[in-house]
Design a protein around this motif. Structure first.
Motif, PDB file in Angstrom:
ATOM      1  N   ASN A   1     -45.362  76.725  38.287  1.00 36.10           N
ATOM      2  CA  ASN A   1     -44.572  77.061  39.471  1.00 36.10           C
ATOM      3  C   ASN A   1     -43.820  78.361  39.205  1.00 36.10           C
ATOM      4  OD1 ASN A   1     -41.968  77.013  41.115  1.00 36.10           O
ATOM      5  ND2 ASN A   1     -43.174  75.402  42.072  1.00 36.10           N
TER       6      ASN A   1
ATOM      7  N   VAL B   1     -41.125  79.754  40.354  1.00 34.84           N
ATOM      8  CA  VAL B   1     -39.677  79.735  40.163  1.00 34.84           C
ATOM      9  C   VAL B   1     -39.335  79.324  38.735  1.00 34.84           C
ATOM     10  CG1 VAL B   1     -37.550  78.659  40.915  1.00 34.84           C
ATOM     11  CG2 VAL B   1     -39.263  79.270  42.590  1.00 34.84           C
TER      12      VAL B   1
ATOM     13  N   LEU C   1     -42.665  87.522  47.781  1.00 33.67           N
ATOM     14  CA  LEU C   1     -43.765  87.879  48.674  1.00 33.67           C
ATOM     15  C   LEU C   1     -44.883  86.846  48.601  1.00 33.67           C
ATOM     16  CD1 LEU C   1     -43.923  91.739  48.242  1.00 33.67           C
ATOM     17  CD2 LEU C   1     -42.801  90.400  49.994  1.00 33.67           C
TER      18      LEU C   1
ATOM     19  N   PHE D   1     -44.410  83.688  48.260  1.00 32.00           N
ATOM     20  CA  PHE D   1     -43.990  82.637  49.188  1.00 32.00           C
ATOM     21  C   PHE D   1     -44.226  83.068  50.630  1.00 32.00           C
ATOM     22  CE2 PHE D   1     -40.975  80.345  51.832  1.00 32.00           C
ATOM     23  CZ  PHE D   1     -41.213  79.041  51.419  1.00 32.00           C
ATOM     24  N   GLY D   2     -43.926  84.352  50.910  1.00 31.17           N
ATOM     25  CA  GLY D   2     -44.131  84.834  52.263  1.00 31.17           C
ATOM     26  C   GLY D   2     -45.591  84.793  52.683  1.00 31.17           C
ATOM     27  N   ALA D   3     -46.490  85.009  51.728  1.00 33.14           N
ATOM     28  CA  ALA D   3     -47.907  85.081  52.066  1.00 33.14           C
ATOM     29  C   ALA D   3     -48.584  83.716  52.067  1.00 33.14           C
ATOM     30  CB  ALA D   3     -48.627  86.007  51.091  1.00 33.14           C
ATOM     31  N   THR D   4     -48.098  82.784  51.222  1.00 36.26           N
ATOM     32  CA  THR D   4     -48.777  81.495  51.107  1.00 36.26           C
ATOM     33  C   THR D   4     -47.903  80.318  51.519  1.00 36.26           C
ATOM     34  OG1 THR D   4     -48.051  81.111  48.851  1.00 36.26           O
ATOM     35  CG2 THR D   4     -50.071  82.359  49.125  1.00 36.26           C
ATOM     36  N   GLY D   5     -46.584  80.509  51.608  1.00 40.31           N
ATOM     37  CA  GLY D   5     -45.704  79.396  51.927  1.00 40.31           C
ATOM     38  C   GLY D   5     -45.489  78.455  50.770  1.00 40.31           C
TER      39      GLY D   5
ATOM     40  N   PHE E   1     -44.461  78.201  46.277  1.00 39.22           N
ATOM     41  CA  PHE E   1     -44.156  78.816  44.986  1.00 39.22           C
ATOM     42  C   PHE E   1     -45.132  78.358  43.913  1.00 39.22           C
ATOM     43  CE2 PHE E   1     -39.800  78.935  46.862  1.00 39.22           C
ATOM     44  CZ  PHE E   1     -39.697  80.306  46.896  1.00 39.22           C
TER      45      PHE E   1
ATOM     46  N   PRO F   1     -52.855  91.865  53.139  1.00 34.31           N
ATOM     47  CA  PRO F   1     -52.168  92.862  52.316  1.00 34.31           C
ATOM     48  C   PRO F   1     -50.913  92.328  51.649  1.00 34.31           C
ATOM     49  CG  PRO F   1     -52.041  93.417  54.652  1.00 34.31           C
ATOM     50  CD  PRO F   1     -53.019  92.305  54.529  1.00 34.31           C
ATOM     51  N   LEU F   2     -50.182  91.431  52.318  1.00 33.15           N
ATOM     52  CA  LEU F   2     -48.954  90.912  51.723  1.00 33.15           C
ATOM     53  C   LEU F   2     -49.255  90.170  50.432  1.00 33.15           C
ATOM     54  CD1 LEU F   2     -45.952  90.800  52.276  1.00 33.15           C
ATOM     55  CD2 LEU F   2     -46.274  88.596  53.352  1.00 33.15           C
TER      56      LEU F   2
ATOM     57  N   VAL G   1     -50.066  92.666  47.667  1.00 31.27           N
ATOM     58  CA  VAL G   1     -48.870  93.274  47.079  1.00 31.27           C
ATOM     59  C   VAL G   1     -48.161  92.276  46.177  1.00 31.27           C
ATOM     60  CG1 VAL G   1     -46.632  94.270  47.607  1.00 31.27           C
ATOM     61  CG2 VAL G   1     -48.577  94.876  48.991  1.00 31.27           C
TER      62      VAL G   1
END
Lengths: 449, 169
Positions: free
Chosen positions: A111, A113, A162, A164-168, A170, A179-180, A183
């Motif tokens: 994980n 985090v 990012l 988390f932003g791309a896959t939801g 951790f 692209p997210l 990156v």
């Protein structure tokens, strides 16, 4: 879980006991704790806890074992150096135990985090350890390591957010695209490349390795690398090596084996030379990540590398009087201490990958994985640079064996340090002749659940 | 909403630049405090209320006061050290920052929030302590425990660095 408790309590007790006990007692306490963790590890069952955040799988067990072995070696061979340089304080041992705890945390999770917190737990004690000799060179090493390490942790943090932003999620292994996600993968890898000292992010390594106290350098080159590759393998496999991750890693490997080996040719200081060699070896280990079954190759290479380079730094720690190890200090080592010179020979031959020493099998497994992953161009290039590497190892050995010593008199090696050196030298040979003896422990299957 | 976004973005950039470029360390620290306050309001607008207040109380309050104290105690207000060891680094850093900014802006602009992220945003119910606490102490108990250990380790490391008695220190 039990291993984490052993390591944490060892550090905690050492930090407390240092207030009342003499340094010698704290030293023995930490060694006992590390030894307990080492012998207990093979019997730890595969388990997970806290909803999967803690994951003690076979891979975690194998790499934690390498890290604890490195810490134990650093503790055993370090005390003579600590006393010679006047830094014989209990803090060294307490911080070493804490750093090993962080290493175990980092290795036993998939994980992001938890990996980040483990990374910090591993690094914070190391920043202090690097500066612990309290002279300008050591302080420079500590500050440099701290500043660049903080930046690398921040880059990893960016990647985590990012991701988390791309896959939801951790958790590594979560599917993402676009692209997210690309990156995020680039930032996560860049942060870990720093810790593993892969080239675009390895410029700190020579300065820090040279300036830090030699036993600390030993731990950095072996234990820290094991932790970094534990996380790197999980991230690389978790995000998939098909897209930008694979391309980024291939570029890093190419630059690493090229610059690491080339720069090592020009060095006149043994610790600095081994630092560049450690950069190059990071490239060889990363080659294994391209294969379909990277876990055994990464684990076994790290064991082989930790034994060989640990042995080399342990020899240098006996020679070093606190001002580093320029070639002049190594010159004529065979006259001053044939035992140490012989061990240096074994260590460097193993690092060069000569059979029948353990380093050969590490390289063999990593190269086989790269070939199975279809990376023939990289593989051929890495093989070429491995030949270059043999030259600078031989150059260092020539100093030790064929030149007259500058300093007169023998070298005093403490009994426990001699025992540790002897055991590691034995392992370098024995595992080279019988590589299958421990291979099963490292042959553990996947790295991401 | 658009006005707030533009204003907050401009203020964040401005205070960020100021905290890097101001020569006096106390001024830079104050610019950083302003940055933290703006960041706190941004969190609140993004429905992370607890985090926003923590940002203001802990960062802009406690940590910045400590920071300013240390600067004053060490007489470190003057950031100028007399020479720039890496003069070519400044334009290079600016270029890298610009490229990184553009790449991030492009990636974020092209991204759509995945379903899992949307689901967890709804679970947070406005990000109050009431919603956050159980999440932190149940799902994320392990990292919270580890962070406790991390703070202890950091303290030990910091104390080890100031060990007195060496070379008259």
């Amino acid at each position: 879980m039990s291993v984490l408790w052993i390591l944490f309590l060892t550090g905690l007790l050492a930090a407390l006991a240092g207030l009342w006990w003499p340094e010698r007692a704290v030293r023995n306490l930490v060694r006992a704790g590390l030894l307990l963790a080492l012998v207990w590890l093979p019997f730890v069952p595969e388990q997970s806890g806290f909803g999967g955040l803690f994951l003690m799988d076979g891979f975690a067990r194998a790499l934690t074992l390498v890290g604890v072995l490195a810490a134990l070696l650093a503790s055993l061979v370090g005390s003579g150096y600590l006393e010679r340089t006047g830094m014989g304080a209990f803090e060294y041992h307490a911080l070493l135990a804490f750093s090993t705890f962080g290493l175990a945390v980092m290795a036993s999770s998939a994980n992001l985090v938890v990996i980040l917190v483990g990374l910090e737990l591993l690094s914070l004690p190391l920043y202090a350890l690097a500066a612990l000799r309290y002279d300008p060179a050591s302080e420079e090493a500590g500050l440099k390591y701290f500043l660049l390490g903080a930046v690398a942790a921040a880059v990893f943090f960016y990647g985590l957010v990012l991701h988390f932003g791309a896959t939801g999620s951790f958790a590594l292994g979560a599917v993402g695209k676009g692209p997210l996600f690309a990156v995020a993968v680039a930032l996560l890898l860049a942060g870990l490349f720093f810790k593993a000292a892969l080239t675009p992010f390895s410029w700190w390594a020579p300065d820090v390795y040279q300036g830090a106290p030699t036993p600390v350098t030993l731990f950095m080159a072996t234990g820290v690398k094991a932790a970094a590759f534990a996380a790197l393998a999980r991230v690389a496999v978790g995000v998939g090596m098909g897209g930008i991750g694979g391309a980024f890693l291939a570029l890093a490997v190419l630059l690493t084996v090229f610059f690491g080996n080339l720069a090592a040719l020009a060095q006149g200081e043994a610790k600095r030379l081994l630092a560049y060699s450690s950069v190059a070896h990071a490239g060889y280990i990363a080659l294994a990540l391209f294969g379909p079954d990277p876990a055994p190759a990464v684990g076994y290479y790290l064991l082989a590398y930790a034994l060989s380079t640990g042995l080399a730094f342990a020899v240098l720690a006996q020679v070093d009087g606190g001002r580093g190890v320029p070639f002049g200090e190594v010159r004529g080592l065979v006259r001053r201490s044939p035992m140490l010179a012989g061990m240096l020979l074994l260590a460097l031959f193993s690092l060069a990958g000569l059979p029948p020493l353990v380093g050969f099998w590490g390289k063999y497994l990593a190269f086989v994985q790269a070939a199975r992953g279809g990376q023939y161009g990289l593989l051929a290039f890495a093989l070429l640079t491995a030949v270059v590497a043999a030259y600078y190892y031989l150059r260092l050995l020539a100093q030790a064996f064929f030149l007259e010593p500058e300093a007169k008199g023998g070298l005093e090696v403490r009994p426990l340090a001699a025992l540790a050196l002897g055991l590691v030298a034995f392992l370098v040979v024995a595992l080279g002749v019988f590589p299958g003896a421990v291979y099963g422990f490292f042959n553990v299957g996947g790295v991401v659940p | 909403m658009i006005v707030f976004n533009l204003l907050a973005g401009a203020l964040l950039l401005l205070t960020g630049f100021l905290s890097v470029y101001l020569r006096n360390a106390v001024h830079a620290a104050l610019a950083l405090a302003a940055n933290f306050v703006v960041m706190g309001t941004v969190y609140m607008v993004l429905q992370a209320r607890f985090l926003g207040w923590v940002q203001i109380i802990v960062y802009a309050g406690a940590i910045m006061v400590l920071f300013v104290f240390v600067i004053m105690l060490l007489h470190a207000a003057q950031a100028e050290v007399g020479f720039d060891p890496l003069p070519w680094m400044r334009p290079a850093a600016l270029a890298v920052a610009a490229v990184g900014f553009l790449a991030l802006a492009w990636a974020l602009g092209a991204a759509r929030a995945p379903l899992a992220a949307k689901a967890s945003a709804a679970l947070l119910k406005g990000g109050t302590a009431l919603a956050l606490g159980p999440e932190l102490w149940n799902t994320w108990r392990y990292p919270v425990l580890l962070v406790a250990a991390l703070l202890l380790v950091a303290t030990v490391a910091a104390v080890a660095l100031i060990r007195p008695g060496k070379e008259g220190a």
